[in-house]
Motif scaffolding. Structure first.
Motif, PDB file in Angstrom:
ATOM      1  N   ARG A   1     -64.227 164.622   8.043  1.00  0.00           N
ATOM      2  CA  ARG A   1     -63.281 165.637   8.523  1.00  0.00           C
ATOM      3  C   ARG A   1     -64.046 166.857   9.027  1.00  0.00           C
TER       4      ARG A   1
ATOM      5  N   ASP B   1     -62.224 158.166  12.214  1.00  0.00           N
ATOM      6  CA  ASP B   1     -61.115 159.090  12.448  1.00  0.00           C
ATOM      7  C   ASP B   1     -60.816 159.198  13.940  1.00  0.00           C
ATOM      8  N   ASP B   2     -61.899 159.295  14.732  1.00  0.00           N
ATOM      9  CA  ASP B   2     -61.711 159.371  16.188  1.00  0.00           C
ATOM     10  C   ASP B   2     -60.959 158.145  16.683  1.00  0.00           C
TER      11      ASP B   2
ATOM     12  N   ARG C   1     -59.065 156.115  14.965  1.00  0.00           N
ATOM     13  CA  ARG C   1     -57.682 156.096  14.478  1.00  0.00           C
ATOM     14  C   ARG C   1     -56.818 157.007  15.343  1.00  0.00           C
ATOM     15  N   ALA C   2     -57.381 158.175  15.645  1.00  0.00           N
ATOM     16  CA  ALA C   2     -56.622 159.123  16.468  1.00  0.00           C
ATOM     17  C   ALA C   2     -56.364 158.526  17.843  1.00  0.00           C
ATOM     18  N   SER C   3     -57.375 157.837  18.393  1.00  0.00           N
ATOM     19  CA  SER C   3     -57.165 157.323  19.740  1.00  0.00           C
ATOM     20  C   SER C   3     -56.185 156.156  19.704  1.00  0.00           C
TER      21      SER C   3
ATOM     22  N   ALA D   1     -53.740 155.920  17.561  1.00  0.00           N
ATOM     23  CA  ALA D   1     -52.418 156.544  17.412  1.00  0.00           C
ATOM     24  C   ALA D   1     -51.931 157.055  18.759  1.00  0.00           C
ATOM     25  N   ARG D   2     -52.870 157.626  19.541  1.00  0.00           N
ATOM     26  CA  ARG D   2     -52.467 158.135  20.857  1.00  0.00           C
ATOM     27  C   ARG D   2     -51.997 157.003  21.752  1.00  0.00           C
TER      28      ARG D   2
ATOM     29  N   GLU E   1     -48.628 155.914  20.582  1.00  0.00           N
ATOM     30  CA  GLU E   1     -47.645 156.930  20.922  1.00  0.00           C
ATOM     31  C   GLU E   1     -47.301 156.862  22.403  1.00  0.00           C
TER      32      GLU E   1
ATOM     33  N   ALA F   1     -51.907 153.860  12.159  1.00  0.00           N
ATOM     34  CA  ALA F   1     -51.887 154.838  13.254  1.00  0.00           C
ATOM     35  C   ALA F   1     -50.970 156.003  12.897  1.00  0.00           C
TER      36      ALA F   1
ATOM     37  N   GLY G   1     -50.927 157.179  10.052  1.00  0.00           N
ATOM     38  CA  GLY G   1     -51.584 157.825   8.923  1.00  0.00           C
ATOM     39  C   GLY G   1     -51.174 157.230   7.588  1.00  0.00           C
TER      40      GLY G   1
END
Lengths: 576, 214
Positions: A319, A380-381, A383-385, A387-388, A391, A552, A554
C-alpha cells in the motif's frame, strides 16, 4: 600486529614522559603547576595518563587520527611542567619552551573532531588552526628563539633554539601570547558549546559529556590565561594552580565521556547483532520495523520500500505510504541501492555507522521485504486494473441495455401501436386476408418485443442499478426456475462493483441449483457478508469468473461443498 | 376524459394518441420530456397523465420522478405509468408511494386499447392498476410449500385480480359472480394466506402484492 606493536611503543613513551615529568615536579615543585602536594601530582598524573590511555584505546578501535590527537594532548599536558628551571636536560627544557602551551588546542581539536577525527565546518577549522598558531608559534617558538636563559635564569639549562637573546621582544611576545591564549581558548570553548547546542538529541546523548567536559576544560584554560595577563606570562600562582587542577578534572571528565560513548556504541552494535540473530531465525512481517524502532528508541519509526519504476514508497502490503509530517527520513542503502526509507523522529538515526550496520545486518530481510512490497504493489495495481476493466464492461453493458430499450424496443412498440391503429381502421375487415396477416404481424411483433426485453435484461438487470441488491434478488426470484428464499437481505445500497458481484453470485447459484437457493446477507464489522446455500447443483459454477468479480470488488469468496451441497460465502467491504 | 401523454418516442406518442382519440379519450397534450409534462399538467389540468417510465436524460426512472412531482402539486391527477420492466420492483415503487389513482402497465399491453381505456377509467375512479402480466409472474413464481398451494383455481384467479387492483365489484363483474360470492372468496383467501382482513381497499392491494413478492 603492527598496530599493536606501535601502540605498546607509544604507551611506553607516554609512561616514560609521565614518570620523567613527575620527577621534574618533584625536583622543582615551586616552579611547577602541580606543586609539592599529592593533589597536584595526582591531578598531573591522572589527566596525563587518562588522555594517553584514551588515545591508545581510540587508536586500537581504529580511530587513528583521533587517537593521535589524544596522545599528543597527553604529552603536551606533561610538557607544561618541563620548563622548570631545575630541568636537567636542555633538550627537554627547549621542547617544553616550544610546546608547553599546545595542550589546549590539541584537546579542543580532539573534542571537536570526536568521533570521526575530522572537523565539520570552516569556523571550527579556523578556530582550531588559530589556537595551534597561538600556542605553538606566538607562545612557543617565537619567544624561544629570543629567550636567553643565561640572561635572567641562572639555574635554567640551555636553550637549544636560541638565536639571539632579546628580553624585551621575548616579554612582549609572551604578553601578547597570553592575551591570545586566553582569547583562542575562549573561542574554542564557544565553538564546542555551539556544537553541543546544535547536536541532535541522539548525538547529545552519546557525545554530550565529551563536549560539556571539553567546553569546561577550554573555559578553564581561558581563565588561567586571562588571570595571568597582569603578570605578562603564564603564571603559576595559587589561583592558576587551582584552575590547573580543575583543568585536570575536566580532562578526566572528557575521558569518562569518551568511554561512555564507546559503551553506548557497543550496546547499539550488540542490538544490531541481536537483530541479525533474530532475523536469521524467523523474520516476522513488520518485525523489522519493530526491531529497528527498539534499537533506535523511536516507537513511531516507519519503514517504507521504494519501488523502482514509479518512485513510489509502499509498505510491506504494497500500500502506498505517506509519511507523517515533521519526521526525518533516512535511506537504508545496501549494494549501492536504496533498500528502504525510514521515517523517524529527528536525530535518532544520526549515527551513520549505526545506519550502515543496520542496513548491512538487515540487508537480506530488507531486500526480502522490499521485493514482497513490490509484489504486493503489483498485485494491487493488477487488481485495480481488473476492477477498472470490469467496471468499464459493466458500464458498457448498462449502456447497451438502455440502447436496446430506448432504441429498438421503443420503436417496435411504436410499430405495434401503428399496426393496431391500422387494424382498427380496417374496422370490420379483421377477418379479411389483409386483416389476418396484420394480426399475424402483430403477434410476431409482440414476440420480438418480448425477446428483446429478455435480451436487454440478460445484458444488464436495470433493477440492480435502480433498486440495489435486495430489489434485484427479489426480481430474480420472480423469474428463476427454482425458488429463491431470501432469509435476510439489507436494502442498503453498496458500491456498484459490490452489488454487481453479489448479484452475480446469487444469479449463478440460482442458475446452477436444482432444487432451491437460500440467500442470507447482513452487515458485520463494516463488511457485507453474503451466504448462499445452493443445495445440490446441476451445472458447475463458473468459479473463476465469480472469483474475479468478487475480488475486483475488493471482496473474498469461499465456496464450500459440505455433503454434496454448494455453499457460497462472500465478504465485501462496504463504505460506512 | 382528458389526458396528457408523455413519451420520448414520437412514433409511440402518435400511435397512442390515435388509439385514445379513437376510443373517445381527449388528448390535451403530448410531450417528450418530464419537465414538459409537469408544465403541461399545470397548464391543462388533465384527469390523468400517461407517462413513459424511461425518458431523457438518463432513461431510467424519470417517469416515476415526474409522477412524484405532479402529485405533490396536483394529488387529484391520475397517473398511468407505461414501462418495459416486467419486474414488480418499479410497480411497487409507484403503488407504495401513490396507492390512489395510479397504475402501472407494460408498454406492449397498450396496443389493446380496451385495456388501456379500462385502466384509465379505473384510475379515474380512484383505484390502482397493476399489470396482469406482472401479477401473474408473482403468482406463478416458483415457491416451495406455501399457503398458495391450498387455494383453488378460482381463488387464485380472485387473488390475482385483487393484486391487479380490482375492487370486489370489479372482480364480480369480470368473473360473472355476485358481489357476495366474491366477498366470501376474498375472506377465505385472505384468512388462508394469513393476511389480516382490512376494509381499506388500497391497503389490501399492497398487502397482497407484498405477500406475493416475498
Amino acid at each position: 600486529m603492527f598496530r599493536k606493536g606501535a601502540a605498546v611503543a607509544v604507551a611506553g613513551v607516554c609512561v616514560a614522559v609521565g614518570v620523567f615529568t613527575l620527577d621534574l615536579v618533584h625536583g622543582d615543585p615551586d616552579s611547577s603547576f602541580a606543586g609539592a602536594g599529592v593533589l597536584g601530582r595526582g591531578a598531573l598524573a591522572a589527566a596525563g595518563f587518562a588522555l594517553a590511555a584514551a588515545g591508545l584505546a581510540a587508536w586500537l578501535r581504529g580511530g587513528h587520527r583521533f587517537g593521535s590527537l589524544l596522545v599528543a594532548g597527553s604529552l603536551a599536558w606533561f610538557l607544561l611542567e618541563w620548563i622548570v628551571p631545575k630541568n636537567p636536560s636542555s633538550l627537554a627544557f627547549t621542547t617544553g619552551l616550544v610546546l608547553y602551551a599546545c595542550c589546549f588546542p590539541l584537546i579542543g581539536h580532539a573534542v571537536l573532531a570526536f568521533p570521526s577525527g575530522r572537523l565539520d565546518s570552516a569556523v571550527e577549522r579556523i578556530t582550531v588552526a588559530g589556537a595551534y598558531c597561538v600556542a605553538a608559534v606566538v607562545l612557543g617558538l617565537l619567544p624561544t628563539l629570543v629567550f636567553d636563559p643565561a640572561a635572567g635564569c641562572n639555574e635554567c639549562p640551555g636553550n637549544l633554539l636560541l638565536v639571539t637573546g632579546r628580553d624585551s621582544i621575548h616579554d612582549r611576545l609572551v604578553r601578547v601570547g597570553v592575551w591570545l591564549g586566553a582569547a583562542s581558548a575562549a573561542a574554542l570553548a564557544i565553538v564546542v558549546v555551539l556544537r553541543l547546542v546544535r547536536a541532535s538529541p541522539t548525538a547529545r546523548r552519546s557525545r554530550g559529556l565529551v563536549l560539556v567536559a571539553g567546553a569546561v576544560y577550554l573555559g578553564l584554560v581561558a581563565a588561567t590565561y586571562a588571570t595571568s595577563i597582569d603578570r605578562g606570562l603564564l603564571w603559576n600562582g595559587d589561583l592558576q594552580r587551582r584552575l590547573w587542577v580543575a583543568q585536570a578534572v575536566a580532562i578526566v571528565g572528557i575521558v569518562v565521556g569518551l568511554v561512555w560513548s564507546w559503551i553506548r556504541a557497543r550496546r547499539g552494535s550488540s542490538a544490531v547483532a541481536r537483530l541479525v540473530l533474530e532475523l536469521a531465525h524467523s523474520p516476522p512481517a513488520g518485525g523489522l520495523r519493530d526491531a529497528l524502532a527498539e534499537i533506535v528508541g523511536d516507537p513511531t519509526l516507519e519503514l517504507a520500500y521504494p519501488i523502482e519504476d514509479a518512485g513510489r514508497l509502499v509498505d510491506t502490503d504494497g500500500r502506498p505510504v505517506v509519511f507523517a509530517a515533521g519526521k526525518e527520513h533516512t535511506t537504508l542503502v545496501g549494494d549501492g541501492r536504496a533498500l528502504a526509507v525510514a521515517a523517524h523522529a529527528p536525530g535518532v538515526l544520526d549515527d551513520d555507522q549505526l545506519v550502515a550496520d543496520v542496513a548491512a545486518a538487515a540487508r537480506l530481510v530488507l531486500e526480502n521485504e522490499r521485493l514482497q512490497a513490490a509484489v504486493h504493489a503489483r498485485v494491487d495495481d493488477l487488481r485495480a486494473s481488473r476492477a477498472r476493466i470490469l467496471e468499464a464492461g459493466d458500464a458498457e453493458r448498462q449502456r447497451l441495455e438502455r440502447d436496446l430499450h430506448d432504441g429498438a424496443q421503443q420503436r417496435l412498440v411504436g410499430l405495434a401501436l401503428s399496426l393496431r391503429l391500422l387494424r382498427s381502421r380496417l374496422d370490420s375487415g379483421a377477418e379479411t386476408p389483409l386483416g389476418r396477416s396484420i394480426a399475424a404481424a402483430d403477434g410476431d411483433l409482440h414476440e420480438a418485443i418480448e425477446g428483446l426485453r429478455r435480451l436487454a435484461h440478460g445484458i444488464f438487470p436495470a433493477v440492480l442499478s435502480d433498486g440495489g441488491l435486495s430489489a434485484a434478488v427479489v426480481a430474480l426470484a420472480e423469474d428463476a426456475p427454482i425458488p429463491i428464499h431470501v432469509e435476510s437481505l439489507p436494502s442498503d445500497r453498496y458500491a456498484p462493483a459490490v452489488e454487481t458481484a453479489a448479484y452475480g453470485l446469487v444469479a449463478a447459484a440460482a442458475a446452477a441449483a436444482t432444487a432451491r437457493v437460500f440467500v442470507r446477507a447482513g452487515r458485520s464489522d463494516g463488511r457485507l457478508v453474503l451466504e448462499i446455500d445452493a443445495g445440490e447443483i446441476g451445472n458447475e459454477l463458473e468459479q473463476t469468473e465469480l472469483d474475479d468479480r468478487v475480488s475486483a470488488a475488493g471482496g473474498r469468496l469461499e465456496v464450500a461443498r459440505p455433503d454434496g451441497r454448494v455453499v457460497i460465502r462472500a465478504e465485501f467491504p462496504c463504505a460506512s | 376524459m382528458r389526458v396528457v401523454i408523455a413519451d420520448d418516442e414520437a412514433l409511440f406518442r402518435d400511435g397512442l394518441t390515435g388509439l385514445l382519440i379513437g376510443a373517445g379519450v381527449e388528448v390535451v397534450a403530448k410531450v417528450g420530456t418530464s419537465a414538459e409534462l409537469v408544465r403541461k399538467v399545470e397548464l391543462t389540468r388533465p384527469d390523468a397523465a400517461v407517462v413513459d417510465i424511461r425518458m431523457p436524460p438518463t432513461h431510467t426512472d424519470e417517469g416515476l420522478l415526474a409522477v412524484e412531482e405532479i402529485r405533490r402539486v396536483r394529488p387529484q391527477v391520475g397517473a398511468l405509468v407505461l414501462s418495459h420492466y416486467l419486474e414488480s420492483h418499479w410497480a411497487m415503487r409507484l403503488i407504495e408511494e401513490h396507492p390512489e389513482r395510479s397504475g402501472y402497465l407494460l408498454k406492449d399491453r397498450v396496443s389493446d386499447v380496451a385495456v388501456l381505456v379500462d385502466a384509465l377509467l379505473r384510475i379515474d375512479e380512484g383505484e390502482c392498476v397493476v399489470d396482469p402480466t406482472i401479477v401473474s409472474r408473482l403468482v406463478r413464481k416458483p415457491r416451495e410449500r406455501s399457503p398458495l398451494d391450498e387455494l383453488s383455481e378460482r381463488e387464485l384467479e380472485v387473488l390475482a385480480l385483487i393484486a391487479e387492483g380490482h375492487s370486489n365489484e370489479g372482480i364480480a363483474k369480470r368473473l360473472f359472480l355476485s358481489t357476495k360470492t366474491v366477498e366470501t372468496h376474498v375472506r377465505h383467501i385472505l384468512s388462508k394466506l394469513g393476511i389480516g382482513e382490512t376494509a381499506d381497499y388500497h391497503r389490501r392491494v399492497l398487502a397482497v402484492l407484498a405477500y406475493l413478492r416475498a
